[in-house]
Design a protein around this motif. Structure first.
Motif, PDB file in Angstrom:
ATOM      1  N   LYS A   1      -7.475  -7.662  -1.890  1.00  0.00           N
ATOM      2  CA  LYS A   1      -7.615  -6.735  -0.779  1.00  0.00           C
ATOM      3  C   LYS A   1      -7.134  -7.413   0.502  1.00  0.00           C
ATOM      4  CE  LYS A   1     -11.307  -3.834  -2.591  1.00  0.00           C
ATOM      5  NZ  LYS A   1     -12.601  -3.179  -2.316  1.00  0.00           N
ATOM      6  N   PRO A   2      -6.363  -6.703   1.322  1.00  0.00           N
ATOM      7  CA  PRO A   2      -5.885  -7.315   2.567  1.00  0.00           C
ATOM      8  C   PRO A   2      -7.035  -7.490   3.553  1.00  0.00           C
ATOM      9  CG  PRO A   2      -5.393  -4.975   2.561  1.00  0.00           C
ATOM     10  CD  PRO A   2      -5.952  -5.294   1.192  1.00  0.00           C
ATOM     11  N   ASP A   3      -6.857  -8.414   4.488  1.00  0.00           N
ATOM     12  CA  ASP A   3      -7.854  -8.560   5.552  1.00  0.00           C
ATOM     13  C   ASP A   3      -7.837  -7.346   6.463  1.00  0.00           C
ATOM     14  OD1 ASP A   3      -8.460 -11.127   4.624  1.00  0.00           O
ATOM     15  OD2 ASP A   3      -6.876 -12.026   5.849  1.00  0.00           O
ATOM     16  N   GLY A   4      -6.679  -6.731   6.579  1.00  0.00           N
ATOM     17  CA  GLY A   4      -6.548  -5.555   7.429  1.00  0.00           C
ATOM     18  C   GLY A   4      -5.260  -4.808   7.122  1.00  0.00           C
ATOM     19  N   ILE A   5      -5.165  -3.606   7.662  1.00  0.00           N
ATOM     20  CA  ILE A   5      -3.974  -2.773   7.538  1.00  0.00           C
ATOM     21  C   ILE A   5      -3.561  -2.389   8.956  1.00  0.00           C
ATOM     22  CG2 ILE A   5      -3.102  -0.514   6.795  1.00  0.00           C
ATOM     23  CD1 ILE A   5      -5.003  -0.738   4.369  1.00  0.00           C
ATOM     24  N   LEU A   6      -2.284  -2.539   9.258  1.00  0.00           N
ATOM     25  CA  LEU A   6      -1.802  -2.212  10.603  1.00  0.00           C
ATOM     26  C   LEU A   6      -0.681  -1.185  10.513  1.00  0.00           C
ATOM     27  CD1 LEU A   6      -1.912  -2.703  13.650  1.00  0.00           C
ATOM     28  CD2 LEU A   6      -0.258  -4.558  13.343  1.00  0.00           C
ATOM     29  N   ILE A   7      -0.918  -0.036  11.145  1.00  0.00           N
ATOM     30  CA  ILE A   7       0.069   1.034  11.195  1.00  0.00           C
ATOM     31  C   ILE A   7       0.736   1.016  12.561  1.00  0.00           C
ATOM     32  CG2 ILE A   7       0.415   3.541  11.148  1.00  0.00           C
ATOM     33  CD1 ILE A   7      -2.061   3.711   9.313  1.00  0.00           C
ATOM     34  N   ASP A   8       2.054   1.004  12.573  1.00  0.00           N
ATOM     35  CA  ASP A   8       2.763   1.105  13.837  1.00  0.00           C
ATOM     36  C   ASP A   8       2.454   2.485  14.419  1.00  0.00           C
ATOM     37  OD1 ASP A   8       4.782  -0.241  15.615  1.00  0.00           O
ATOM     38  OD2 ASP A   8       5.814   1.660  15.273  1.00  0.00           O
ATOM     39  N   GLN A   9       1.716   2.515  15.503  1.00  0.00           N
ATOM     40  CA  GLN A   9       1.132   3.766  15.984  1.00  0.00           C
ATOM     41  C   GLN A   9       2.162   4.742  16.512  1.00  0.00           C
ATOM     42  OE1 GLN A   9      -2.297   3.310  18.491  1.00  0.00           O
ATOM     43  NE2 GLN A   9      -2.084   5.347  19.378  1.00  0.00           N
ATOM     44  N   PHE A  10       2.116   5.967  15.979  1.00  0.00           N
ATOM     45  CA  PHE A  10       3.005   7.028  16.437  1.00  0.00           C
ATOM     46  C   PHE A  10       2.225   8.232  16.945  1.00  0.00           C
ATOM     47  CE2 PHE A  10       2.311   7.433  11.879  1.00  0.00           C
ATOM     48  CZ  PHE A  10       1.986   8.768  11.717  1.00  0.00           C
ATOM     49  N   VAL A  11       0.895   8.167  16.802  1.00  0.00           N
ATOM     50  CA  VAL A  11       0.025   9.241  17.268  1.00  0.00           C
ATOM     51  C   VAL A  11      -1.378   8.651  17.396  1.00  0.00           C
ATOM     52  CG1 VAL A  11      -0.694  10.080  14.969  1.00  0.00           C
ATOM     53  CG2 VAL A  11      -0.495  11.700  16.874  1.00  0.00           C
ATOM     54  N   ALA A  12      -2.249   9.302  18.133  1.00  0.00           N
ATOM     55  CA  ALA A  12      -3.623   8.813  18.281  1.00  0.00           C
ATOM     56  C   ALA A  12      -4.294   8.728  16.913  1.00  0.00           C
ATOM     57  CB  ALA A  12      -4.424   9.747  19.186  1.00  0.00           C
ATOM     58  N   PRO A  13      -5.100   7.682  16.676  1.00  0.00           N
ATOM     59  CA  PRO A  13      -5.758   7.528  15.371  1.00  0.00           C
ATOM     60  C   PRO A  13      -6.502   8.778  14.905  1.00  0.00           C
ATOM     61  CG  PRO A  13      -6.029   5.537  16.657  1.00  0.00           C
ATOM     62  CD  PRO A  13      -5.376   6.532  17.566  1.00  0.00           C
ATOM     63  N   ALA A  14      -7.229   9.437  15.816  1.00  0.00           N
ATOM     64  CA  ALA A  14      -7.981  10.631  15.421  1.00  0.00           C
ATOM     65  C   ALA A  14      -7.037  11.727  14.936  1.00  0.00           C
ATOM     66  CB  ALA A  14      -8.816  11.139  16.599  1.00  0.00           C
ATOM     67  N   THR A  15      -5.894  11.848  15.576  1.00  0.00           N
ATOM     68  CA  THR A  15      -4.899  12.843  15.166  1.00  0.00           C
ATOM     69  C   THR A  15      -4.301  12.472  13.817  1.00  0.00           C
ATOM     70  OG1 THR A  15      -4.368  13.266  17.483  1.00  0.00           O
ATOM     71  CG2 THR A  15      -2.778  14.028  15.842  1.00  0.00           C
ATOM     72  N   TYR A  16      -4.046  11.197  13.627  1.00  0.00           N
ATOM     73  CA  TYR A  16      -3.507  10.713  12.345  1.00  0.00           C
ATOM     74  C   TYR A  16      -4.423  11.122  11.191  1.00  0.00           C
ATOM     75  CZ  TYR A  16      -2.215   7.322   8.680  1.00  0.00           C
ATOM     76  OH  TYR A  16      -1.860   6.722   7.499  1.00  0.00           O
ATOM     77  N   TYR A  17      -5.725  10.882  11.341  1.00  0.00           N
ATOM     78  CA  TYR A  17      -6.652  11.218  10.255  1.00  0.00           C
ATOM     79  C   TYR A  17      -6.848  12.730  10.130  1.00  0.00           C
ATOM     80  CZ  TYR A  17      -7.621   6.296   9.591  1.00  0.00           C
ATOM     81  OH  TYR A  17      -7.488   4.962   9.311  1.00  0.00           O
ATOM     82  N   ARG A  18      -6.688  13.451  11.232  1.00  0.00           N
ATOM     83  CA  ARG A  18      -6.754  14.907  11.136  1.00  0.00           C
ATOM     84  C   ARG A  18      -5.580  15.438  10.319  1.00  0.00           C
ATOM     85  NH1 ARG A  18      -6.431  16.191  16.190  1.00  0.00           N
ATOM     86  NH2 ARG A  18      -4.395  17.220  16.250  1.00  0.00           N
ATOM     87  N   TYR A  19      -4.425  14.817  10.486  1.00  0.00           N
ATOM     88  CA  TYR A  19      -3.252  15.205   9.715  1.00  0.00           C
ATOM     89  C   TYR A  19      -3.470  14.990   8.208  1.00  0.00           C
ATOM     90  CZ  TYR A  19      -0.218  15.539  13.884  1.00  0.00           C
ATOM     91  OH  TYR A  19       0.371  15.902  15.059  1.00  0.00           O
ATOM     92  N   LEU A  20      -4.290  14.004   7.863  1.00  0.00           N
ATOM     93  CA  LEU A  20      -4.508  13.668   6.451  1.00  0.00           C
ATOM     94  C   LEU A  20      -5.680  14.427   5.823  1.00  0.00           C
ATOM     95  CD1 LEU A  20      -4.006   9.783   6.536  1.00  0.00           C
ATOM     96  CD2 LEU A  20      -2.365  11.519   5.770  1.00  0.00           C
ATOM     97  N   LYS A  21      -6.364  15.217   6.619  1.00  0.00           N
ATOM     98  CA  LYS A  21      -7.547  15.929   6.124  1.00  0.00           C
ATOM     99  C   LYS A  21      -7.214  16.733   4.875  1.00  0.00           C
ATOM    100  CE  LYS A  21     -11.337  18.869   7.709  1.00  0.00           C
ATOM    101  NZ  LYS A  21     -11.878  19.674   8.841  1.00  0.00           N
ATOM    102  N   GLY A  22      -8.035  16.572   3.859  1.00  0.00           N
ATOM    103  CA  GLY A  22      -7.835  17.304   2.610  1.00  0.00           C
ATOM    104  C   GLY A  22      -7.071  16.531   1.553  1.00  0.00           C
ATOM    105  N   GLN A  23      -6.483  15.385   1.940  1.00  0.00           N
ATOM    106  CA  GLN A  23      -5.775  14.556   0.967  1.00  0.00           C
ATOM    107  C   GLN A  23      -6.773  13.849   0.048  1.00  0.00           C
ATOM    108  OE1 GLN A  23      -2.315  14.457   0.592  1.00  0.00           O
ATOM    109  NE2 GLN A  23      -2.581  16.178   2.012  1.00  0.00           N
ATOM    110  N   PRO A  24      -6.450  13.687  -1.229  1.00  0.00           N
ATOM    111  CA  PRO A  24      -7.406  13.091  -2.180  1.00  0.00           C
ATOM    112  C   PRO A  24      -7.727  11.622  -1.888  1.00  0.00           C
ATOM    113  CG  PRO A  24      -5.260  13.404  -3.207  1.00  0.00           C
ATOM    114  CD  PRO A  24      -5.209  14.110  -1.894  1.00  0.00           C
ATOM    115  N   ASN A  25      -6.761  10.874  -1.392  1.00  0.00           N
ATOM    116  CA  ASN A  25      -6.977   9.455  -1.099  1.00  0.00           C
ATOM    117  C   ASN A  25      -6.483   9.148   0.306  1.00  0.00           C
ATOM    118  OD1 ASN A  25      -7.931   8.470  -3.767  1.00  0.00           O
ATOM    119  ND2 ASN A  25      -5.908   9.148  -4.438  1.00  0.00           N
ATOM    120  N   ILE A  26      -7.426   8.920   1.204  1.00  0.00           N
ATOM    121  CA  ILE A  26      -7.079   8.611   2.594  1.00  0.00           C
ATOM    122  C   ILE A  26      -7.433   7.151   2.868  1.00  0.00           C
ATOM    123  CG2 ILE A  26      -7.496   9.144   5.028  1.00  0.00           C
ATOM    124  CD1 ILE A  26      -8.203  11.997   4.158  1.00  0.00           C
TER     125      ILE A  26
END
Length: 305
Positions: free
Chosen positions: A192-217
């Motif tokens: 398991k990695p110590d962390g995951i870093l996403i090059d930010q293209f949108v606010a984190p809350a918006t990012y997770y809202r976009y993924l809502k309903g996906q089986p594996n987030i």
């Protein structure tokens, strides 16, 4: 309640896009003002952003991981919103290319760089793919993929256009990042990695809202950072590999079109797209049709008929 953040120019731009649906009259000296869920957000040219209203903390916290009070003065300085030693962690980084270019694919890469490989990656001269030449990208990517676990989601134009009938571009990017990260996690399991870093293209809350309903987030130990390639080599490596795959795809499309397809979305793009239309090609196989360039190209093509 009142909260004040000091933000970078790039983050102010992202905020302005995010709050665009909620904007109200902007006072003098401000870039924008928005009202959302009883909270007033005012951004100033100085970089200060003020949150006023009830429960401002929840709204401002969306931006705090990437808010900055000052630019880092050296590589050992703590990156905004990241632990002080984050650059030395074992990290999966993800980045995408192609979102602003009319021709070609949307390409998202995720790469795992174990801390034991950091120096090896560093010795390759890794940096943001936008700052290196195509031959250098090819050279570095070919070496990176020999020892780093990675996955690339490469949406060629036809597939991209199909998906854009159901999602906006931000949603599509979020889905691709999530899929790439999940695949790399599976590849390195049980590590398991110590962390995951996403090059930010949108606010984190918006990012997770976009993924809502996906089986594996993927959300455990996930960080977001604008210009993430400066915070960890994993994002820089992802940028290089994504650009490499995108270059190969562009070569394939150029061969099919029998004409060099320019990057970006400027006037040269309109001219080439119009030429393709006049020659009987469908833009669907070469370009992202939702761009304004499509309508411009059609007008140009009709003008010469």
């Amino acid at each position: 309640m009142r909260e004040v953040l000091q933000c970078s120019k790039s983050q102010l731009n992202q905020m302005q896009k995010t709050y665009a649906p909620f904007t109200v009259t902007t006072p003098n000296g401000a870039i924008f003002r928005a009202k959302k869920n009883g909270i007033t957000i005012t951004a100033y040219r100085s970089g200060k952003v003020m949150f006023q209203g009830n429960n401002t903390t929840a709204e401002s916290k969306i931006w705090q991981p990437s808010a900055i009070s000052k630019e880092p003065t050296n590589k050992s300085t703590e990156s905004a919103g990241l632990p002080a030693d984050f650059a030395n962690w074992s990290v999966i980084g993800s980045d995408e290319v192609g979102t602003g270019s009319y021709f070609g694919p949307l390409t998202v890469a995720a790469v795992y760089v174990d801390n034991s490989h950091l120096e090896q990656v560093r010795q390759l001269g890794i940096q943001d793919s936008k700052k290196v030449t195509d031959p250098e990208i090819i050279r570095m990517a070919k070496q990176l993929i020999t020892f780093l676990p990675y996955h690339v989601v490469n949406l060629m134009p036809t597939k991209y256009n199909q998906l854009m009938q159901h999602y906006n571009q931000g949603q599509l990017k979020a889905l691709c990042h999530n899929l790439a990260l999940q695949t790399v996690l599976n590849k390195i399991s049980p590590t398991k990695p110590d962390g995951i870093l996403i090059d930010q293209f949108v606010a984190p809350a918006t990012y997770y809202r976009y993924l809502k309903g996906q089986p594996n987030i993927i959300s455990q130990n996930v960080y977001f950072k604008i210009k993430g390639e400066q915070a960890h080599l994993a994002v820089a490596a992802a940028s290089i590999i994504a650009r490499y795959v995108s270059l190969i795809a562009m070569d394939q499309l150029t061969e099919q079109a029998k004409i060099t397809l320019p990057i970006g979305a400027g006037n040269a793009v309109d001219q080439i797209a119009a030429k393709l239309l006049r020659e009987g090609h469908s833009l669907d196989q070469f370009a992202k049709l939702h761009f304004a360039n499509t309508a411009k190209a059609k007008k140009l093509a009709q003008r010469y008929h």
